[in-house]
Write a protein that holds these residues in place. Sequence first.
Motif, PDB file in Angstrom:
ATOM      1  N   GLY A 235     -39.014 -20.245  -7.253  1.00  0.00           N
ATOM      2  CA  GLY A 235     -39.506 -18.994  -6.701  1.00  0.00           C
ATOM      3  C   GLY A 235     -40.177 -18.181  -7.792  1.00  0.00           C
ATOM      4  O   GLY A 235     -39.707 -18.150  -8.934  1.00  0.00           O
TER       5      GLY A 235
ATOM      6  N   GLU B 150     -49.352 -14.884 -12.333  1.00  0.00           N
ATOM      7  CA  GLU B 150     -50.142 -15.022 -11.109  1.00  0.00           C
ATOM      8  C   GLU B 150     -51.477 -15.702 -11.395  1.00  0.00           C
ATOM      9  O   GLU B 150     -51.925 -16.567 -10.643  1.00  0.00           O
ATOM     10  CB  GLU B 150     -50.369 -13.648 -10.461  1.00  0.00           C
TER      11      GLU B 150
ATOM     12  N   LEU C 254     -47.164 -19.966  -0.925  1.00  0.00           N
ATOM     13  CA  LEU C 254     -46.644 -19.003  -1.884  1.00  0.00           C
ATOM     14  C   LEU C 254     -47.536 -17.775  -1.946  1.00  0.00           C
ATOM     15  O   LEU C 254     -47.056 -16.640  -2.014  1.00  0.00           O
ATOM     16  CB  LEU C 254     -46.546 -19.660  -3.264  1.00  0.00           C
TER      17      LEU C 254
ATOM     18  N   HIS D  80     -45.910 -14.043  -1.368  1.00  0.00           N
ATOM     19  CA  HIS D  80     -45.625 -13.155  -2.488  1.00  0.00           C
ATOM     20  C   HIS D  80     -46.750 -12.137  -2.674  1.00  0.00           C
ATOM     21  O   HIS D  80     -47.882 -12.505  -2.950  1.00  0.00           O
ATOM     22  CB  HIS D  80     -45.426 -13.956  -3.777  1.00  0.00           C
TER      23      HIS D  80
ATOM     24  N   ASP E 290     -40.463 -15.015  -8.494  1.00  0.00           N
ATOM     25  CA  ASP E 290     -39.738 -13.918  -9.125  1.00  0.00           C
ATOM     26  C   ASP E 290     -38.827 -14.406 -10.252  1.00  0.00           C
ATOM     27  O   ASP E 290     -38.555 -13.653 -11.198  1.00  0.00           O
ATOM     28  CB  ASP E 290     -38.911 -13.159  -8.090  1.00  0.00           C
TER      29      ASP E 290
END
Length: 200
Positions: free
Chosen positions: A32, A60, A115, A119, A34
């Motif tokens: 994930g 990112e 994803l 996100h 985060d």
Amino acid sequence: METPAGGLRERKKEATRTALHEAAMRLAVEHGLDAVTVEAIADAAGVSRRTFSNYFDGKEDALLYGDEQRMRALLDRFAARPPDEPSWAALRAAFHELAGEIGEPDPSWAAQARLARAHPSVLARQLAHYAAFERTLADLIAGRDGLPPGSTRAVVLAGAFLTALRIGVLTWTEQDPPRSMAEVTDEVLAEMAASFSPAG
């Protein structure tokens, strides 16, 4: 003319970017986003935190590097299409040319798309990338069609094409049973084609 040493340096830089992108992708899918740090990505790619910062502003950007490269390749192929080819036909031909070269995306690429949807920080960065590519594509279309910079038709055509690609990719990630991404995306492109045909 580029020297052999310069060419080697560029290949090494590209290999580092790719390694960081692949590490970011793998770690994000496994843990994930985060839970993934820049340090972890750098470690997984075998480089320092400082080296990471030389290539990407954040995790990112590292995650979306592959998508950015595919979009640049698509624009290059569109720019290289025959000048007498209608822009919409040239856009579809460029898409098929690139899809044939890269082949069917692997499951991790589909995971990236999911994803990005899930996100907010990734989606925001992806949308910023798409906005920049859309402006570049509109300029290329205007130049090809002899239109003034910022022409409404060029802007709308560029936006429609990239929107179709986004819809196609998102639809592809949800296909059950799965079909090829090129097939799914071409269906979306066909839905928009009539508006941009020579007789339209």
